[in-house]
Design a protein around this motif. Structure first.
Motif, short mmCIF file in Angstrom:
data_model
loop_
_atom_site.label_atom_id
_atom_site.label_comp_id
_atom_site.label_asym_id
_atom_site.label_seq_id
_atom_site.Cartn_x
_atom_site.Cartn_y
_atom_site.Cartn_z
N ILE A 65 0.91 -0.94 -0.27
CA ILE A 65 0.17 -0.34 0.02
C ILE A 65 0.95 1.21 -0.64
CG2 ILE A 65 -1.68 1.49 1.07
CD1 ILE A 65 -2.69 -0.88 2.63
N SER A 66 0.75 2.66 -0.70
CA SER A 66 1.05 3.22 -0.52
C SER A 66 0.47 4.40 -1.00
CB SER A 66 2.76 3.66 -2.08
OG SER A 66 1.81 3.02 -3.29
N ASP A 67 0.74 5.31 -0.80
CA ASP A 67 0.37 6.92 -1.13
C ASP A 67 -0.18 7.31 -2.71
OD1 ASP A 67 -1.10 9.43 -0.81
OD2 ASP A 67 0.58 10.55 0.00
N ASN A 68 -1.86 7.11 -3.03
CA ASN A 68 -1.94 7.07 -4.24
C ASN A 68 -3.49 8.15 -4.28
OD1 ASN A 68 -3.69 5.81 -6.45
ND2 ASN A 68 -2.84 3.95 -6.04
N ARG A 69 -3.08 9.09 -4.54
CA ARG A 69 -4.53 10.17 -4.91
C ARG A 69 -5.89 9.56 -5.26
NH1 ARG A 69 -5.04 13.72 -9.51
NH2 ARG A 69 -2.33 13.25 -9.45
N GLU A 70 -5.01 8.95 -7.65
CA GLU A 70 -5.87 8.53 -8.07
C GLU A 70 -7.30 7.87 -7.42
OE1 GLU A 70 -2.75 8.67 -8.68
OE2 GLU A 70 -2.60 9.62 -9.78
N LEU A 71 -6.56 6.73 -6.88
CA LEU A 71 -7.40 5.84 -5.72
C LEU A 71 -8.30 6.30 -4.63
CD1 LEU A 71 -8.10 3.21 -4.83
CD2 LEU A 71 -6.45 3.05 -3.12
N THR A 72 -7.62 7.22 -3.85
CA THR A 72 -8.69 8.03 -2.90
C THR A 72 -10.12 8.95 -3.48
OG1 THR A 72 -7.06 9.92 -2.62
CG2 THR A 72 -7.61 7.98 -1.08
N GLU A 73 -9.24 9.36 -5.31
CA GLU A 73 -10.07 10.12 -5.77
C GLU A 73 -11.19 8.81 -6.19
OE1 GLU A 73 -7.60 12.51 -8.41
OE2 GLU A 73 -7.48 13.49 -7.37
N ALA A 74 -11.05 8.39 -6.72
CA ALA A 74 -11.95 7.24 -7.51
C ALA A 74 -13.06 6.84 -6.04
CB ALA A 74 -11.47 6.12 -7.93
N ILE A 75 -12.61 6.31 -4.73
CA ILE A 75 -13.56 6.33 -3.49
C ILE A 75 -14.48 7.26 -3.85
CG2 ILE A 75 -13.28 5.87 -1.71
CD1 ILE A 75 -10.55 4.73 -1.45
N ALA A 76 -13.96 8.79 -3.27
CA ALA A 76 -14.63 9.50 -2.86
C ALA A 76 -15.99 10.00 -4.43
CB ALA A 76 -14.30 11.21 -3.15
N ALA A 77 -15.64 9.16 -5.74
CA ALA A 77 -15.94 9.22 -6.32
C ALA A 77 -17.41 8.67 -6.62
CB ALA A 77 -15.65 9.62 -8.26
N ALA A 78 -17.00 7.38 -6.00
CA ALA A 78 -18.14 5.94 -6.07
C ALA A 78 -19.05 6.33 -4.97
CB ALA A 78 -17.08 4.74 -5.12
N ALA A 79 -18.60 7.64 -3.70
CA ALA A 79 -19.51 7.93 -2.24
C ALA A 79 -19.92 8.83 -3.19
CB ALA A 79 -18.22 8.48 -1.47
N ARG A 80 -20.30 9.98 -3.72
CA ARG A 80 -20.94 10.51 -4.41
C ARG A 80 -21.65 9.68 -5.47
NH1 ARG A 80 -15.85 13.58 -4.92
NH2 ARG A 80 -15.97 13.36 -7.24
N ASP A 81 -21.34 8.79 -6.49
CA ASP A 81 -22.69 8.43 -8.00
C ASP A 81 -23.66 8.53 -7.08
OD1 ASP A 81 -23.59 6.80 -9.43
OD2 ASP A 81 -21.45 6.05 -10.15
N PRO A 82 -24.94 8.24 -7.30
CA PRO A 82 -26.39 8.01 -6.62
C PRO A 82 -26.54 6.45 -7.17
CG PRO A 82 -26.58 9.43 -8.68
CD PRO A 82 -24.92 9.16 -8.43
N LEU A 83 -25.63 5.55 -7.98
CA LEU A 83 -25.56 4.29 -8.82
C LEU A 83 -24.97 3.23 -7.66
CD1 LEU A 83 -26.56 4.85 -12.15
CD2 LEU A 83 -27.73 4.53 -10.80
N VAL A 84 -24.11 3.98 -6.46
CA VAL A 84 -23.51 3.29 -5.98
C VAL A 84 -24.05 3.09 -4.61
CG1 VAL A 84 -21.43 2.73 -5.16
CG2 VAL A 84 -21.38 3.64 -7.19
N ARG A 85 -24.05 1.78 -4.57
CA ARG A 85 -25.40 1.61 -2.72
C ARG A 85 -24.49 0.79 -1.42
NH1 ARG A 85 -30.26 -2.07 -3.57
NH2 ARG A 85 -30.83 -0.85 -2.25
#
Length: 309
Positions: A65-85
């Motif tokens: 595991i390393s510091d990964n900005r792309e991964l944390t941004e993808a997680i944040a986008a999933a949290a905002r996506d209304p289709l992700v339950r």
């Protein structure tokens, strides 16, 4: 010839009938579209995001595991996506950098504030690999999963004796007595050791606090378990470091029972990696950064479990 429509009149009547048929076809098509729209709207109101194609996302964390900005941004986008339950966090990692584990832990904690998160530990979920599971509402492990290893480590090497035997001497000019420690070309001073132990102690306390919050324990309860040792999944269950023995099917059943997310809900993998990284299976940049920081710099303080070699 009387009693029969004239040719021009017959042509006009035929054209009128064709126009009427076209109009009827248009109105019928509009009626069908309106009916379908109404059904979709009713289905969306009744079922929520699932009625509109809702799904779960699976985040697989494997390797270091390393510091990964792309991964944390993808997680944040999933949290905002209304289709992700919700999310299934699938872990098979011995850990990695402390900062990388902390960043991923915080991103997952933010996701869990909005949507369900369940963790599934596979072969290994140790050190930072255990840290990132802490925000999950439920943690599953296999009987033989290696987990725990709550601790941090800083490694360096010292070759001053070898250099002396070769007749080589390294010169180093620093702005302060503790700058440049640890250094592979000279022994670690008592003051330098004390300073580094203070850094590791503070990082270890942060790790313990994350475990205490995630497992609903006090730091005093976690402290005896946080000496760096690994546990099997069965041992971790007895110590309340995980919630249950199981894998993804059990995680899906828990989401269905606790959050009314049907077990048949589709699952999509969350993969923010670029094309080259997906082909190689690892990031060359992250690998080089990890090796350099591990052996040469203070930035190499890590929360990782490794076999003695």
């Amino acid at each position: 010839m009387t009693g029969f429509p004239q040719p021009d009149l017959a042509h006009d009547l035929l054209a009128d009938r064709r126009r009427m048929k076209r109009r009827l076809s248009v109105w019928r098509a509009l009626a069908v579209l309106l009916a379908l729209g109404g059904l979709l709207l009713l289905g969306g109101w009744r079922l929520g995001p699932a009625g509109l194609g809702g799904h779960l996302v699976r985040l697989s964390v494997e390797g270091t595991i390393s510091d990964n900005r792309e991964l944390t941004e993808a997680i944040a986008a999933a949290a905002r996506d209304p289709l992700v339950r919700g999310m299934i966090l699938s872990i098979d990692s011995p850990g990695g950098s402390v900062a990388g584990g902390e960043g991923l832990h915080d991103a997952l904690a933010s996701f869990r504030n909005d949507k369900p998160l369940v963790a599934v530990m596979r072969g290994t979920a140790a050190s930072a690999g255990y840290m990132i599971a802490m925000p999950a509402g439920r943690i599953f492990a296999r009987d033989s999963t290696l987990t725990g290893s709550i601790g941090v480590i800083l490694q360096s090497f010292e070759v001053s004796e070898l250099m002396r035997s070769l007749g080589v001497q390294a010169e180093m000019i620093t702005s302060g007595a503790l700058k440049g420690q640890p250094n592979p070309f000279r022994p670690l001073s008592p003051a330098g050791r004390a300073a580094l132990e203070g850094v590791l102690g503070d990082m270890h306390a942060q790790f313990v606090a994350m475990v205490a919050a995630g497992r609903r324990m006090t730091p005093e309860q976690v402290a005896p378990l946080a000496d760096g040792r690994v546990y099997t999944g069965r041992q971790a269950l007895e110590l309340k470091l995980v919630d249950a023995i199981g894998g993804e099917p059990e995680a899906r059943a828990w989401l269905a029972a606790e959050h009314e997310i049907p077990a048949a809900t589709p699952v999509r993998d969350l993969d923010p990696r670029g094309t080259a990284e997906r082909v190689l299976g690892f990031s060359l940049r992250a690998l080089v950064k990890s090796v350099v920081s591990e052996w040469l710099a203070i930035d190499g303080v890590r929360a990782v479990w490794q076999l003695p070699g």
